[in-house]
Design a protein around this motif. Structure first.
Motif, PDB file in Angstrom:
ATOM      1  N   SER A  48      25.210  46.049  54.464  1.00  0.00           N
ATOM      2  CA  SER A  48      25.538  45.470  55.766  1.00  0.00           C
ATOM      3  C   SER A  48      26.521  44.314  55.567  1.00  0.00           C
ATOM      4  N   LEU A  49      27.734  44.465  56.082  1.00  0.00           N
ATOM      5  CA  LEU A  49      28.727  43.413  55.915  1.00  0.00           C
ATOM      6  C   LEU A  49      28.295  42.099  56.550  1.00  0.00           C
ATOM      7  N   ALA A  50      27.453  42.173  57.573  1.00  0.00           N
ATOM      8  CA  ALA A  50      26.971  40.940  58.204  1.00  0.00           C
ATOM      9  C   ALA A  50      26.246  40.072  57.182  1.00  0.00           C
ATOM     10  N   GLN A  51      25.438  40.697  56.332  1.00  0.00           N
ATOM     11  CA  GLN A  51      24.726  39.940  55.303  1.00  0.00           C
ATOM     12  C   GLN A  51      25.698  39.369  54.272  1.00  0.00           C
ATOM     13  N   PHE A  52      26.739  40.105  53.948  1.00  0.00           N
ATOM     14  CA  PHE A  52      27.748  39.610  53.011  1.00  0.00           C
ATOM     15  C   PHE A  52      28.440  38.381  53.600  1.00  0.00           C
ATOM     16  N   TYR A  53      28.800  38.453  54.871  1.00  0.00           N
ATOM     17  CA  TYR A  53      29.479  37.329  55.510  1.00  0.00           C
ATOM     18  C   TYR A  53      28.563  36.109  55.623  1.00  0.00           C
ATOM     19  N   TRP A  54      27.292  36.350  55.911  1.00  0.00           N
ATOM     20  CA  TRP A  54      26.351  35.232  55.976  1.00  0.00           C
ATOM     21  C   TRP A  54      26.194  34.570  54.605  1.00  0.00           C
ATOM     22  N   ALA A  55      26.168  35.393  53.560  1.00  0.00           N
ATOM     23  CA  ALA A  55      26.092  34.838  52.205  1.00  0.00           C
ATOM     24  C   ALA A  55      27.314  33.969  51.926  1.00  0.00           C
ATOM     25  N   ALA A  56      28.490  34.456  52.330  1.00  0.00           N
ATOM     26  CA  ALA A  56      29.714  33.679  52.131  1.00  0.00           C
ATOM     27  C   ALA A  56      29.700  32.407  52.973  1.00  0.00           C
ATOM     28  N   GLY A 170      38.169  45.386  53.829  1.00  0.00           N
ATOM     29  CA  GLY A 170      37.558  46.608  53.316  1.00  0.00           C
ATOM     30  C   GLY A 170      37.757  46.826  51.829  1.00  0.00           C
ATOM     31  N   HIS A 171      38.088  45.758  51.088  1.00  0.00           N
ATOM     32  CA  HIS A 171      38.404  45.902  49.663  1.00  0.00           C
ATOM     33  C   HIS A 171      37.289  45.355  48.772  1.00  0.00           C
ATOM     34  N   ILE A 172      36.067  45.811  49.009  1.00  0.00           N
ATOM     35  CA  ILE A 172      34.967  45.482  48.110  1.00  0.00           C
ATOM     36  C   ILE A 172      34.230  46.770  47.767  1.00  0.00           C
ATOM     37  N   GLY A 173      33.268  46.667  46.876  1.00  0.00           N
ATOM     38  CA  GLY A 173      32.554  47.862  46.432  1.00  0.00           C
ATOM     39  C   GLY A 173      33.445  48.742  45.581  1.00  0.00           C
ATOM     40  N   SER A 174      33.427  50.025  45.843  1.00  0.00           N
ATOM     41  CA  SER A 174      34.238  50.958  45.065  1.00  0.00           C
ATOM     42  C   SER A 174      35.731  50.789  45.327  1.00  0.00           C
ATOM     43  N   ALA A 175      36.068  50.132  46.451  1.00  0.00           N
ATOM     44  CA  ALA A 175      37.478  49.913  46.794  1.00  0.00           C
ATOM     45  C   ALA A 175      37.891  48.462  46.562  1.00  0.00           C
ATOM     46  N   VAL A 176      37.249  47.800  45.595  1.00  0.00           N
ATOM     47  CA  VAL A 176      37.493  46.373  45.365  1.00  0.00           C
ATOM     48  C   VAL A 176      38.981  46.113  45.140  1.00  0.00           C
ATOM     49  N   TRP A 177      39.441  45.014  45.707  1.00  0.00           N
ATOM     50  CA  TRP A 177      40.853  44.672  45.660  1.00  0.00           C
ATOM     51  C   TRP A 177      41.351  44.568  44.217  1.00  0.00           C
ATOM     52  N   GLY A 178      42.494  45.159  43.952  1.00  0.00           N
ATOM     53  CA  GLY A 178      43.089  45.109  42.624  1.00  0.00           C
ATOM     54  C   GLY A 178      42.724  46.269  41.730  1.00  0.00           C
ATOM     55  N   GLY A 179      41.789  47.106  42.178  1.00  0.00           N
ATOM     56  CA  GLY A 179      41.399  48.257  41.373  1.00  0.00           C
ATOM     57  C   GLY A 179      40.598  47.858  40.153  1.00  0.00           C
ATOM     58  N   ALA A 180      40.593  48.719  39.153  1.00  0.00           N
ATOM     59  CA  ALA A 180      39.813  48.486  37.936  1.00  0.00           C
ATOM     60  C   ALA A 180      40.602  48.953  36.729  1.00  0.00           C
ATOM     61  N   TRP A 181      40.448  48.238  35.626  1.00  0.00           N
ATOM     62  CA  TRP A 181      41.073  48.602  34.365  1.00  0.00           C
ATOM     63  C   TRP A 181      39.992  48.991  33.369  1.00  0.00           C
ATOM     64  N   ALA A 182      40.194  50.103  32.696  1.00  0.00           N
ATOM     65  CA  ALA A 182      39.277  50.510  31.630  1.00  0.00           C
ATOM     66  C   ALA A 182      39.774  49.888  30.331  1.00  0.00           C
ATOM     67  N   ILE A 183      39.025  48.950  29.811  1.00  0.00           N
ATOM     68  CA  ILE A 183      39.385  48.265  28.569  1.00  0.00           C
ATOM     69  C   ILE A 183      38.237  48.467  27.580  1.00  0.00           C
ATOM     70  N   GLY A 184      38.459  49.289  26.597  1.00  0.00           N
ATOM     71  CA  GLY A 184      37.391  49.593  25.653  1.00  0.00           C
ATOM     72  C   GLY A 184      36.259  50.296  26.359  1.00  0.00           C
ATOM     73  N   PRO A 185      35.027  49.852  26.096  1.00  0.00           N
ATOM     74  CA  PRO A 185      33.873  50.553  26.673  1.00  0.00           C
ATOM     75  C   PRO A 185      33.554  50.154  28.116  1.00  0.00           C
ATOM     76  N   TRP A 186      34.200  49.118  28.644  1.00  0.00           N
ATOM     77  CA  TRP A 186      33.821  48.572  29.943  1.00  0.00           C
ATOM     78  C   TRP A 186      34.999  48.528  30.906  1.00  0.00           C
ATOM     79  N   LEU A 187      34.647  48.287  32.185  1.00  0.00           N
ATOM     80  CA  LEU A 187      35.653  48.119  33.236  1.00  0.00           C
ATOM     81  C   LEU A 187      35.900  46.639  33.512  1.00  0.00           C
ATOM     82  N   LEU A 188      37.131  46.340  33.871  1.00  0.00           N
ATOM     83  CA  LEU A 188      37.496  44.995  34.322  1.00  0.00           C
ATOM     84  C   LEU A 188      38.204  45.120  35.655  1.00  0.00           C
ATOM     85  N   HIS A 189      37.690  44.432  36.650  1.00  0.00           N
ATOM     86  CA  HIS A 189      38.378  44.341  37.935  1.00  0.00           C
ATOM     87  C   HIS A 189      39.218  43.067  37.912  1.00  0.00           C
ATOM     88  N   PRO A 190      40.536  43.166  38.119  1.00  0.00           N
ATOM     89  CA  PRO A 190      41.403  41.976  38.044  1.00  0.00           C
ATOM     90  C   PRO A 190      40.929  40.812  38.903  1.00  0.00           C
TER      91      PRO A 190
END
Length: 212
Positions: A48-56, A170-190
């Motif tokens: 629920s984005l409402a909860q995300f906004y309240w947290a922010a 709308g750029h959070i979750g799987s669509a997080v802003w900046g995408g994701a980089w695969a570096i070695g065994p893990w992901l890095l979101h810029p």
């Protein structure tokens, strides 16, 4: 030979009775931080984005409490070692743990992201500990310090603002802003690099921020 008088009985909640008005505002700061963590977890369960906004929203609320506790302490001349420690502990929650939790909830949950979020929190803890032990020297005998060494931890409110903005786009979750980089065994979101930058600026000894 006189009998020593018995020590006065301790009253219930004697520690809380000793709190000053500024300390109550400090606890309000801490409460906002804890609430932000809970809402970030609730968002992950409900999406629920409402909860995300309240947290922010609780981050600037914590900042307001943080500003007022210092002003009230100076106004009432109730500075104390307890108040300083309370302030640092509350700041760790509201401006360290809570923003990191919100970042994780926003989708910064790759392996490298987690390392950066942990680094950010550890930098915040180190920054506050250094401030506590150097505040007297930095104040040079005045009532308050003249400048901060490194950026103050409440500046992480800016990170929370960035997260709220990307969420509104709308750029959070799987669509997080900046995408994701695969570096070695893990992901890095810029986007997580902002947390690394913020942490690094907090522990800088050469960066001096005048305290207004």
């Amino acid at each position: 030979m006189t009998t020593p008088s018995p020590a006065p009985a301790r009253k219930h909640f004697s520690m809380i009775r000793g709190f000053h008005l500024a300390d109550v505002f400090t606890l309000g700061n801490a409460a906002c931080g804890v609430g932000g963590v809970f809402l970030a977890m609730a968002y992950m369960a409900s999406q629920s984005l409402a909860q995300f906004y309240w947290a922010a929203a609780l981050a600037p609320a914590a900042f307001i409490f943080d500003v007022f506790d210092g002003r009230i302490a100076r106004w009432r001349q109730t500075h104390s070692a307890l108040g300083r420690e309370l302030d640092s502990l509350a700041d760790v929650i509201s401006f360290g743990v809570a923003p990191a939790a919100l970042g994780f909830a926003a989708g910064l949950n790759g392996g490298w992201d987690c390392i950066l979020l942990i680094y950010f929190v550890c930098c915040g803890v180190s920054r506050l500990a250094r401030y506590n032990v150097t505040a007297e020297a930095l104040s040079e005998g005045a009532d308050k310090v003249k400048y901060f060494e490194g950026t103050p931890i409440p500046t992480s409110v800016v990170l929370v603002g960035v997260l709220a903005y990307v969420a509104s786009q709308g750029h959070i979750g799987s669509a997080v802003w900046g995408g994701a980089w695969a570096i070695g065994p893990w992901l890095l979101h810029p986007l997580a690099l902002l947390f690394g930058l913020s942490g690094t600026l907090m522990i800088s000894k050469t960066l001096r921020i005048p305290k207004i």
